[in-house]
Motif scaffolding. Structure first.
Motif, mmCIF file in Angstrom:
data_model
loop_
_atom_site.group_PDB
_atom_site.id
_atom_site.type_symbol
_atom_site.label_atom_id
_atom_site.label_comp_id
_atom_site.label_asym_id
_atom_site.label_seq_id
_atom_site.Cartn_x
_atom_site.Cartn_y
_atom_site.Cartn_z
ATOM 1 N N ALA A 97 41.777 41.749 34.731
ATOM 2 C CA ALA A 97 40.923 42.932 34.867
ATOM 3 C C ALA A 97 39.905 42.741 35.981
ATOM 4 N N VAL A 98 39.310 41.554 36.055
ATOM 5 C CA VAL A 98 38.353 41.274 37.133
ATOM 6 C C VAL A 98 39.033 41.402 38.490
ATOM 7 N N ALA A 99 40.245 40.871 38.603
ATOM 8 C CA ALA A 99 40.966 40.930 39.878
ATOM 9 C C ALA A 99 41.253 42.367 40.287
ATOM 10 N N VAL A 100 41.674 43.180 39.322
ATOM 11 C CA VAL A 100 41.999 44.581 39.631
ATOM 12 C C VAL A 100 40.738 45.358 39.998
ATOM 13 N N VAL A 101 39.654 45.149 39.253
ATOM 14 C CA VAL A 101 38.379 45.820 39.562
ATOM 15 C C VAL A 101 37.915 45.445 40.966
ATOM 16 N N SER A 102 37.964 44.152 41.278
ATOM 17 C CA SER A 102 37.515 43.683 42.590
ATOM 18 C C SER A 102 38.388 44.230 43.710
ATOM 19 N N TYR A 103 39.686 44.295 43.462
ATOM 20 C CA TYR A 103 40.596 44.840 44.474
ATOM 21 C C TYR A 103 40.276 46.310 44.746
ATOM 22 N N GLY A 104 40.039 47.068 43.692
ATOM 23 C CA GLY A 104 39.754 48.485 43.868
ATOM 24 C C GLY A 104 38.438 48.743 44.574
ATOM 25 N N LEU A 105 37.411 47.989 44.211
ATOM 26 C CA LEU A 105 36.077 48.220 44.774
ATOM 27 C C LEU A 105 35.933 47.711 46.205
ATOM 28 N N SER A 106 36.769 46.750 46.592
ATOM 29 C CA SER A 106 36.610 46.121 47.908
ATOM 30 C C SER A 106 37.396 46.809 49.013
ATOM 31 N N ALA A 107 38.031 47.918 48.710
ATOM 32 C CA ALA A 107 38.782 48.639 49.740
ATOM 33 C C ALA A 107 37.870 48.973 50.916
ATOM 34 N N GLY A 108 38.294 48.629 52.109
ATOM 35 C CA GLY A 108 37.484 48.888 53.302
ATOM 36 C C GLY A 108 36.420 47.846 53.545
ATOM 37 N N GLN A 109 36.296 46.845 52.660
ATOM 38 C CA GLN A 109 35.279 45.801 52.816
ATOM 39 C C GLN A 109 35.903 44.474 53.253
ATOM 40 N N GLY A 110 36.922 44.028 52.498
ATOM 41 C CA GLY A 110 37.570 42.758 52.816
ATOM 42 C C GLY A 110 38.915 42.969 53.489
ATOM 43 N N ASP A 111 39.493 41.868 53.963
ATOM 44 C CA ASP A 111 40.797 41.944 54.616
ATOM 45 C C ASP A 111 41.856 42.362 53.600
ATOM 46 N N ALA A 112 42.701 43.314 53.988
ATOM 47 C CA ALA A 112 43.682 43.881 53.068
ATOM 48 C C ALA A 112 44.692 42.839 52.592
ATOM 49 N N GLY A 113 45.146 41.960 53.502
ATOM 50 C CA GLY A 113 46.129 40.955 53.130
ATOM 51 C C GLY A 113 45.581 39.953 52.127
ATOM 52 N N ARG A 114 44.359 39.487 52.353
ATOM 53 C CA ARG A 114 43.740 38.528 51.440
ATOM 54 C C ARG A 114 43.482 39.183 50.083
ATOM 55 N N ARG A 115 43.002 40.413 50.095
ATOM 56 C CA ARG A 115 42.733 41.123 48.843
ATOM 57 C C ARG A 115 43.994 41.240 48.004
ATOM 58 N N LEU A 116 45.098 41.625 48.635
ATOM 59 C CA LEU A 116 46.355 41.799 47.911
ATOM 60 C C LEU A 116 46.870 40.459 47.385
ATOM 61 N N LEU A 117 46.779 39.420 48.204
ATOM 62 C CA LEU A 117 47.245 38.101 47.786
ATOM 63 C C LEU A 117 46.485 37.611 46.559
ATOM 64 N N VAL A 118 45.185 37.778 46.561
ATOM 65 C CA VAL A 118 44.364 37.258 45.464
ATOM 66 C C VAL A 118 44.550 38.066 44.184
ATOM 67 N N VAL A 119 44.624 39.391 44.289
ATOM 68 C CA VAL A 119 44.795 40.181 43.072
ATOM 69 C C VAL A 119 46.150 39.896 42.432
ATOM 70 N N LEU A 120 47.196 39.753 43.247
ATOM 71 C CA LEU A 120 48.514 39.463 42.692
ATOM 72 C C LEU A 120 48.561 38.068 42.074
ATOM 73 N N ALA A 121 47.964 37.096 42.749
ATOM 74 C CA ALA A 121 47.970 35.729 42.232
ATOM 75 C C ALA A 121 47.221 35.644 40.908
ATOM 76 N N THR A 122 46.064 36.278 40.843
ATOM 77 C CA THR A 122 45.251 36.211 39.621
ATOM 78 C C THR A 122 45.913 36.957 38.476
ATOM 79 N N ALA A 123 46.411 38.151 38.756
ATOM 80 C CA ALA A 123 47.034 38.947 37.702
ATOM 81 C C ALA A 123 48.309 38.285 37.188
ATOM 82 N N LEU A 124 49.104 37.701 38.078
ATOM 83 C CA LEU A 124 50.328 37.035 37.650
ATOM 84 C C LEU A 124 50.008 35.850 36.754
ATOM 85 N N TRP A 125 49.035 35.048 37.163
ATOM 86 C CA TRP A 125 48.630 33.910 36.324
ATOM 87 C C TRP A 125 48.077 34.391 34.987
#
Length: 278
Positions: free
Chosen positions: A50-78
């Motif tokens: 949930a934290v990963a998904v919230v952070s991914y949604g709120l950070s749109a336009g703030q952080g790098d898109a590739g890094r954001r996607l990599l981290v949300v997928l890695a965290t959610a999968l684990w």
């Protein structure tokens, strides 16, 4: 984009806390009437997701898109793999002895005590340990060598944890192994492949957040805290205390690494010479 967006990150901290509280509140509402507080273990992985998904949604336009996607997928999968595994393992069983022991100390209402010492305490840990996940979402730099190295460490950790859990589940499913100590596969190299896997997962996620020094600094406590919990807290130390009296465990511990996977040591009597013939 240059610099680290501190204001946006600070807002994310608040929304992440709300997300964690929501997961814990729903879990408490389901578990309390049934007196089955072991469900919080399932919520642990869900809350990180949930934290990963919230952070991914709120950070749109703030952080790098590739890094954001990599981290949300890695965290959610684990997190979701862990939640499903623990849900399956606990299905049909009663309360976990760990929580029985904790709640036996309740000075008043066991339910209120469980809310404070189990759900809110674990929720706070989720929020704190998830700092690299939150910070990584706001790193403006594109993924580099360090990010991909972190991804490899994360993948190794997830694989170690998943394989160890699968091997243990198969071992326990065989009635012939009742009362025996699991000492096969990864469990012959380390007494805790699942905890060592978690260790690698969180150091890998931390490396993914290190694309900016600000993110690395603000989240450095996370992998250190997780490492302490796994080795000296509620992980390895607590489980080994529980297993100490089981027949064969002392011999298993004598030949098997306590945490980092290493080749099994020889049995104490393996180098004894055969008696000479007269």
């Amino acid at each position: 984009m240059t610099g680290f967006p501190w204001a946006a990150f600070a807002a994310n901290l608040g929304w992440a806390a709300i997300g964690v509280l929501a997961v814990m509140a729903v879990t408490f509402a389901v578990a309390a009437p049934r007196g089955l507080h072991r469900l919080v273990d399932v919520a642990w992985g869900v809350a990180f997701s949930a934290v990963a998904v919230v952070s991914y949604g709120l950070s749109a336009g703030q952080g790098d898109a590739g890094r954001r996607l990599l981290v949300v997928l890695a965290t959610a999968l684990w997190g979701l793999r862990l939640a499903v595994h623990l849900a399956r393992r606990g299905r049909g069983h009663g309360e976990d002895p760990r929580y029985e022991q904790i709640l036996a100390k309740a000075p008043g209402s066991r339910t209120a005590y469980a809310l404070r010492t189990v759900y809110l305490a674990q929720g706070a840990l989720v929020w704190l340990i998830s700092l690299p996940v939150q910070a990584a979402a706001y790193v403006p730099a594109a993924p580099g060598a360090g990010t991909y190295a972190g991804a490899l460490v994360w993948a190794a950790g997830l694989g170690c944890e998943a394989v160890g859990d699968h091997q243990l589940a198969r071992f326990k499913a065989d009635p012939g192994n009742r009362g025996r100590v699991m000492d096969r596969g990864l469990w012959s190299w380390t007494r805790h492949p699942n905890y060592f896997g978690d260790f690698l997962v969180w150091w890998g996620l931390y490396a993914m957040a290190c694309g900016a020094w600000q993110a690395a600094a603000v989240s450095a406590l996370s992998p250190l805290l997780m490492s302490c919990l796994l080795i000296w807290g509620s992980g390895k130390r607590l489980l080994e205390r529980h297993m100490a009296g089981r027949p064969g465990y002392a011999e298993y511990a004598a030949r098997t690494s306590g945490f980092v996977p290493l080749p099994p040591r020889d049995r104490p009597d393996s180098h004894r010479k055969a008696p000479r013939k007269l």
